[in-house]
Design a protein around this motif. Structure first.
Motif, PDB file in Angstrom:
ATOM      1  N   ALA A  51     -10.198   2.221  -1.455  1.00 18.85           N
ATOM      2  CA  ALA A  51      -9.816   1.527  -2.571  1.00 18.85           C
ATOM      3  C   ALA A  51      -8.404   2.377  -2.952  1.00 18.85           C
ATOM      4  N   THR A  52      -7.342   1.760  -3.529  1.00 22.12           N
ATOM      5  CA  THR A  52      -6.247   2.288  -3.733  1.00 22.12           C
ATOM      6  C   THR A  52      -5.751   1.869  -5.305  1.00 22.12           C
ATOM      7  N   LEU A  53      -5.409   3.280  -5.825  1.00 18.03           N
ATOM      8  CA  LEU A  53      -4.968   2.890  -7.124  1.00 18.03           C
ATOM      9  C   LEU A  53      -3.493   2.859  -7.274  1.00 18.03           C
ATOM     10  N   TRP A  54      -2.947   1.957  -8.080  1.00 17.93           N
ATOM     11  CA  TRP A  54      -1.479   1.754  -8.274  1.00 17.93           C
ATOM     12  C   TRP A  54      -1.235   1.776 -10.066  1.00 17.93           C
ATOM     13  N   TYR A  55      -0.335   2.428 -10.421  1.00 19.39           N
ATOM     14  CA  TYR A  55       0.189   2.100 -11.810  1.00 19.39           C
ATOM     15  C   TYR A  55       1.647   1.353 -11.743  1.00 19.39           C
ATOM     16  N   GLY A  56       1.790   0.245 -11.702  1.00 18.92           N
ATOM     17  CA  GLY A  56       2.924  -0.594 -11.672  1.00 18.92           C
ATOM     18  C   GLY A  56       3.417  -0.474 -10.082  1.00 18.92           C
ATOM     19  N   LEU A  58       3.635   2.647  -8.675  1.00 18.23           N
ATOM     20  CA  LEU A  58       3.808   3.931  -8.405  1.00 18.23           C
ATOM     21  C   LEU A  58       2.398   4.044  -7.701  1.00 18.23           C
ATOM     22  N   PHE A  59       2.253   4.616  -6.759  1.00 16.61           N
ATOM     23  CA  PHE A  59       0.816   4.834  -6.051  1.00 16.61           C
ATOM     24  C   PHE A  59       0.170   6.109  -6.692  1.00 16.61           C
ATOM     25  N   GLY A  60      -1.302   5.833  -7.129  1.00 13.40           N
ATOM     26  CA  GLY A  60      -2.005   6.746  -7.760  1.00 13.40           C
ATOM     27  C   GLY A  60      -3.051   7.562  -7.082  1.00 13.40           C
ATOM     28  N   GLY A  61      -3.435   6.899  -6.104  1.00 15.01           N
ATOM     29  CA  GLY A  61      -4.250   7.776  -5.141  1.00 15.01           C
ATOM     30  C   GLY A  61      -5.004   6.731  -4.354  1.00 15.01           C
ATOM     31  N   LYS A  62      -5.890   7.151  -3.318  1.00 16.89           N
ATOM     32  CA  LYS A  62      -6.615   6.357  -2.437  1.00 16.89           C
ATOM     33  C   LYS A  62      -7.824   7.284  -2.220  1.00 16.89           C
ATOM     34  N   GLN A  63      -9.039   6.210  -1.955  1.00 16.06           N
ATOM     35  CA  GLN A  63     -10.378   6.937  -1.377  1.00 16.06           C
ATOM     36  C   GLN A  63     -10.994   5.850  -0.443  1.00 16.06           C
ATOM     37  N   GLU A  64     -11.650   6.526   0.372  1.00 15.03           N
ATOM     38  CA  GLU A  64     -12.056   5.750   1.512  1.00 15.03           C
ATOM     39  C   GLU A  64     -13.683   5.779   1.544  1.00 15.03           C
ATOM     40  N   PHE A  90      -2.005  -1.033 -14.540  1.00 16.74           N
ATOM     41  CA  PHE A  90      -2.959  -0.393 -13.697  1.00 16.74           C
ATOM     42  C   PHE A  90      -3.740  -1.197 -12.828  1.00 16.74           C
ATOM     43  N   MET A  91      -3.756  -1.184 -11.479  1.00 22.40           N
ATOM     44  CA  MET A  91      -4.459  -1.806 -10.533  1.00 22.40           C
ATOM     45  C   MET A  91      -5.350  -1.232  -9.695  1.00 22.40           C
ATOM     46  N   ILE A  92      -6.655  -1.439  -9.417  1.00 20.99           N
ATOM     47  CA  ILE A  92      -7.473  -0.865  -8.508  1.00 20.99           C
ATOM     48  C   ILE A  92      -7.567  -2.083  -7.136  1.00 20.99           C
ATOM     49  N   HIS A  93      -6.923  -1.544  -5.836  1.00 18.41           N
ATOM     50  CA  HIS A  93      -6.964  -2.538  -4.885  1.00 18.41           C
ATOM     51  C   HIS A  93      -7.883  -2.095  -3.907  1.00 18.41           C
ATOM     52  N   GLY A  98     -18.281  -3.992   0.865  1.00 14.28           N
ATOM     53  CA  GLY A  98     -19.101  -3.435   0.192  1.00 14.28           C
ATOM     54  C   GLY A  98     -18.813  -3.445  -1.387  1.00 14.28           C
ATOM     55  N   ARG A  99     -19.622  -2.728  -2.257  1.00 14.86           N
ATOM     56  CA  ARG A  99     -19.310  -2.824  -3.742  1.00 14.86           C
ATOM     57  C   ARG A  99     -18.556  -1.604  -4.276  1.00 14.86           C
ATOM     58  N   LEU A 100     -17.704  -1.804  -4.993  1.00 13.47           N
ATOM     59  CA  LEU A 100     -16.886  -0.701  -5.500  1.00 13.47           C
ATOM     60  C   LEU A 100     -17.351  -0.585  -6.850  1.00 13.47           C
TER      61      LEU A 100
END
Length: 102
Positions: A51-56, A58-64, A90-93, A98-100
């Protein structure tokens, strides 16, 4: 799939007693039956995703996530910095199976 199922399960888990169960043996049994049905319907795929977090732009973070776990993960983002960026989205990709939950 009933769209109320996730909310129902969340409510059941929220009302669990501090002792680890519900009000009676019968309640424990029915809650576990409901949670098992939910698990078989909504948790079919073993988590294997990023899962990757984006704000516009801009990279906000990543978790595996790999495999099942009750662990939680956090990514902290300074609200002051986000407010300065204005009206970006704000976007979560999620990529993978699996379920997030967020």
């Amino acid at each position: 799939k009933n769209p109320l199922s996730p909310k129902l399960c969340k409510g059941l888990l929220k009302h669990k007693l501090k002792t680890g169960g519900w009000g009676s043996t019968q309640e424990n049994c029915w809650v576990l039956v409901a949670l098992l049905r939910y698990f078989h319907e909504y948790e079919k795929n073993v988590p294997d995703f990023v899962a990757t977090l984006w704000y516009g732009n801009l990279f906000g973070g990543k978790q595996e996530w790999k495999g099942r776990s009750t662990d939680t993960k956090q990514t902290l983002v300074a609200m002051k910095g986000i407010q300065a960026l204005g009206d970006n989205h704000f976007m979560i990709h999620k990529e993978g199976k699996g379920r997030l939950y967020y």
